[in-house]
Design a protein around this motif. Structure first.
Motif, short mmCIF file in Angstrom:
data_model
loop_
_atom_site.label_atom_id
_atom_site.label_comp_id
_atom_site.label_asym_id
_atom_site.label_seq_id
_atom_site.Cartn_x
_atom_site.Cartn_y
_atom_site.Cartn_z
N LEU A 34 6.47 -50.42 29.94
CA LEU A 34 6.52 -50.40 28.48
C LEU A 34 5.42 -49.53 27.88
O LEU A 34 5.57 -48.95 26.82
CB LEU A 34 6.38 -51.83 27.93
CG LEU A 34 7.57 -52.73 28.23
CD1 LEU A 34 7.30 -54.15 27.74
CD2 LEU A 34 8.84 -52.18 27.59
N GLY A 35 4.29 -49.43 28.59
CA GLY A 35 3.15 -48.65 28.09
C GLY A 35 3.56 -47.25 27.71
O GLY A 35 3.15 -46.71 26.68
N LEU A 36 4.44 -46.67 28.52
CA LEU A 36 4.85 -45.29 28.28
C LEU A 36 5.66 -45.18 26.99
O LEU A 36 5.56 -44.19 26.27
CB LEU A 36 5.67 -44.79 29.48
CG LEU A 36 6.03 -43.31 29.46
CD1 LEU A 36 4.78 -42.45 29.52
CD2 LEU A 36 6.94 -42.96 30.64
N LEU A 37 6.44 -46.23 26.70
CA LEU A 37 7.25 -46.19 25.48
C LEU A 37 6.37 -46.04 24.24
O LEU A 37 6.72 -45.36 23.29
CB LEU A 37 8.10 -47.46 25.34
CG LEU A 37 9.21 -47.63 26.36
CD1 LEU A 37 9.97 -48.93 26.11
CD2 LEU A 37 10.17 -46.45 26.30
N PHE A 38 5.18 -46.69 24.28
CA PHE A 38 4.28 -46.60 23.14
C PHE A 38 3.65 -45.21 23.01
O PHE A 38 2.97 -44.92 22.04
CB PHE A 38 3.18 -47.67 23.24
CG PHE A 38 3.71 -49.06 23.07
CD1 PHE A 38 4.16 -49.49 21.82
CD2 PHE A 38 3.79 -49.93 24.13
CE1 PHE A 38 4.68 -50.77 21.65
CE2 PHE A 38 4.29 -51.21 23.98
CZ PHE A 38 4.75 -51.63 22.73
N GLN A 39 3.87 -44.38 24.03
CA GLN A 39 3.34 -43.02 23.98
C GLN A 39 4.31 -42.06 23.29
O GLN A 39 4.04 -40.89 23.16
CB GLN A 39 3.14 -42.49 25.40
CG GLN A 39 2.17 -43.28 26.22
CD GLN A 39 0.76 -42.85 25.94
OE1 GLN A 39 0.54 -41.74 25.50
NE2 GLN A 39 -0.18 -43.72 26.18
N MET A 40 5.50 -42.59 22.98
CA MET A 40 6.54 -41.68 22.48
C MET A 40 6.97 -42.04 21.07
O MET A 40 6.57 -43.06 20.52
CB MET A 40 7.74 -41.78 23.41
CG MET A 40 7.42 -41.28 24.79
SD MET A 40 8.92 -41.04 25.68
CE MET A 40 8.41 -41.45 27.31
N LYS A 41 7.85 -41.17 20.50
CA LYS A 41 8.39 -41.44 19.17
C LYS A 41 9.03 -42.82 19.15
O LYS A 41 9.62 -43.22 20.14
CB LYS A 41 9.48 -40.39 18.87
CG LYS A 41 8.94 -39.04 18.51
CD LYS A 41 10.08 -38.08 18.25
CE LYS A 41 9.51 -36.71 17.89
NZ LYS A 41 10.50 -35.66 17.90
N PRO A 42 8.98 -43.63 18.13
CA PRO A 42 8.34 -43.32 16.85
C PRO A 42 6.84 -43.65 16.81
O PRO A 42 6.22 -43.51 15.78
CB PRO A 42 9.09 -44.23 15.88
CG PRO A 42 9.41 -45.43 16.70
CD PRO A 42 9.63 -44.94 18.11
N PHE A 43 6.26 -44.09 17.94
CA PHE A 43 4.84 -44.49 17.93
C PHE A 43 3.91 -43.27 17.91
O PHE A 43 2.79 -43.34 17.44
CB PHE A 43 4.52 -45.38 19.13
CG PHE A 43 5.43 -46.58 19.20
CD1 PHE A 43 5.21 -47.67 18.36
CD2 PHE A 43 6.50 -46.62 20.07
CE1 PHE A 43 6.06 -48.77 18.40
CE2 PHE A 43 7.35 -47.71 20.12
CZ PHE A 43 7.13 -48.79 19.28
N THR A 44 4.36 -42.16 18.54
CA THR A 44 3.60 -40.91 18.48
C THR A 44 4.59 -39.80 18.10
O THR A 44 5.78 -40.07 17.92
CB THR A 44 2.99 -40.55 19.85
OG1 THR A 44 4.06 -40.25 20.75
CG2 THR A 44 2.14 -41.66 20.43
#
Ligand code: HEM
Length: 487
Positions: A34-44
């Motif tokens: 899940l950590g990687l998901l927070f690295q991507m849109k819409p979080f980044t």
């Protein structure tokens, strides 16, 4: 549990800082998967196809060593070529390639070998040794020069009456598929044609899907490990197709050997591998498939960027034309001496590979022993990524890194600056470096020489900068158009 924090044992030497002190995105970003998901849109602002930009943002924030979790495993990212060199100097006898889960799941389900790219240890070396003897040495490659010249001549002829090439990448995919087909199977697939080509288009479509899924295996949730997800089925369909294609060529070649007609095809990796008593038919099939697939997207994407750079920098192109005019015929074979003497051409190619580094972020290794990097303890089996794409665009290592300056590679030029040999490694390094390097370099040199000997390339007015998508290789997304003026 490769690279997992649980593996970490604190060290007795208090001067060495523990692995978990290596800086990197913190908090939720450290969660497995899940950590990687927070690295991507819409979080980044980054999508899964902006891997290089994402890693670049970490290295800008955290410095020349940082860590991040991708999937379940930890990855350490390095930008300093001295650190990269240290890792390579401590590499295993058989450098390890980890994290190709999709390839491995497909191999398990089909009960096939995962092949040259995904195998490790002795099993990898058996395939590698046979294939590299046949295609990695320059001497071995020289016998392919007339073939590569003929394929390049057809490519040039295709554009003779044209004033422009739209979607250059597509045409270069045809060229590189044709070249890889001849190298691997000894046959002309017939991809370079102005006419409808149902079979060839099918092959290219499957190669494209195969590579797309191959590149995406690092970024999708691995449901395919549990069941045959749509993503898996897409990959498997293309892999099945490519497998049957290579099997067909092996079968046909064996029949030719029986009738004495094989030599008519000329040299090929297939004929060299069939002559190797250590290689089973299954080994030959998997090796051919990996080399064939590995030789298409890579060359085509990089040549698109190279042609674009030369069309954009017409002063460099004109200097290159002067060099080519002296020793390269407009058509017909180019010999190895002529190719060896094209120093400015080689510099133009190198500079293009530096400016747009071909592999997203860079290559990776995992060592079988602990190592200390920048004072941090890195446990054995941690994935270590060399961020060569970032190093190549860093002014610490390259003056005016955003400029296209082929002269920086020419020893007799005042722009020449010696560079750290681990700052620029587009084909990787060591016993597991790109097995197609010599073929790729020869193919790119010959085709570029032929195209520029015959046409002056320019960009249409208002042409945009190329944008890239990070797949297995960095691939142009924007279709590139080139205007042609016959020489
Ligand atoms: C400009 C073109 C190319 C670039 C930049 C490139 C780059 C690379 C890189 C960086 C690696 C990993 C090396 C490492 O881990 O140290 C690699 C591996 C590989 N490449 Fe290439 N490549 C190119 C063209 C080709 C061509 C033309 C072929 C086939 C004819 C090919 C076949 C392969 C294969 C099969 C591997 C896996 C080798 C192994 O694991 O033993 N590549 N390539």
């Amino acid at each position: 549990m490769i690279g997992s924090l649980k593996k970490y044992q604190p060290l007795a030497d208090s001067r060495i800082r523990p692995f978990d002190e290596i800086p990197g995105p913190s908090g939720l970003h450290q969660l497995p998967y899940l950590g990687l998901l927070f690295q991507m849109k819409p979080f980044t602002k980054y999508s899964k196809h902006n891997m290089q930009q994402r890693v670049c943002s970490w290295t800008k924030t955290f410095g020349p060593i940082c860590k991040q979790r991708l999937g379940r495993e930890w990855y350490v990212f390095l930008t300093d070529p001295n650190d990269v060199e240290k890792v390579f100097r401590n590499d295993r006898k058989y450098p390890f390639r980890g994290a190709l889960p999709l390839t491995k799941v497909y191999a398990r389900r089909t009960r096939e070998s995962p092949g040259l790219t995904a195998l490790n240890n002795e099993e990898w070396f058996v395939l590698r040794k046979a294939a590299q003897r046949a295609i990695l040495r320059q001497k071995a490659m020289n016998k392919y020069l007339p073939i590569i010249s003929a394929v390049a001549d057809d490519f040039v002829d295709k554009f003779r009456q044209e004033e422009r090439i739209d979607n250059v990448l597509h045409h270069l995919m045809e060229f590189s598929t044709e070249g890889a087909g001849k190298l691997c199977f000894g046959v002309r697939l017939g991809c370079i044609s102005k006419h409808d080509q149902t079979m060839q288009t099918k092959t290219m479509k499957h190669v494209e899907t195969f590579l797309d899924c191959f590149g995406n295996q690092f970024y999708v949730m691995p449901w395919y490990k549990l069941f045959r997800s749509p993503f898996y089925k897409k990959y498997a369909k293309s892999a099945d197709y490519l497998k049957s294609l290579t099997e067909k060529y092996i079968r046909e070649h064996k029949e030719r050997l029986q009738t004495g007609a094989a030599p008519e095809l000329g040299p090929s990796l297939l004929s060299d591998l069939l002559a190797d008593p250590q290689m089973s038919t299954a080994d030959i099939q998997r090796t051919l498939m990996d080399v064939f697939v590995g030789g298409i997207d890579s060359t085509a994407s990089n040549m698109t960027t190279l042609f674009y750079n030369l069309a954009k920098n017409t002063d460099k192109q004109d200097r290159l034309f002067e060099e080519l005019e002296r020793s390269v015929p407009k058509s017909g074979p180019i010999d190895d001496t002529a190719i060896g003497d094209l120093h400015y051409l080689k510099a133009c190619i190198k500079e293009s590979l530096r400016l747009v580094f071909p592999v997203p972020v860079g290559t990776a290794r995992s060592l079988d022993k602990d190592i200390t990097l920048r004072g941090f303890h890195i446990p054995a089996y941690t994935n270590i990524v060399f961020c060569s794409g970032i190093t190549c665009s860093d002014s610490t290592y390259f003056d005016e890194p955003e400029q296209y300056i082929p002269e920086r590679w020419l020893r007799d030029h005042d722009k020449y600056t010696p560079i750290h040999s681990f700052a620029y490694i587009p084909f990787g390094h060591g016993p597991r470096k790109c097995i197609g390097q010599t073929f790729a370099e020869t193919e790119i040199r010959v085709c570029t020489a032929k195209i520029l000997r015959n046409f002056r390339l320019t960009l249409p007015e208002g042409a945009h900068e190329i944008t890239y998508k990070d797949k297995t290789f960095r691939t142009p997304v924007t279709p590139v158009t080139l205007l042609l003026q016959e020489r």
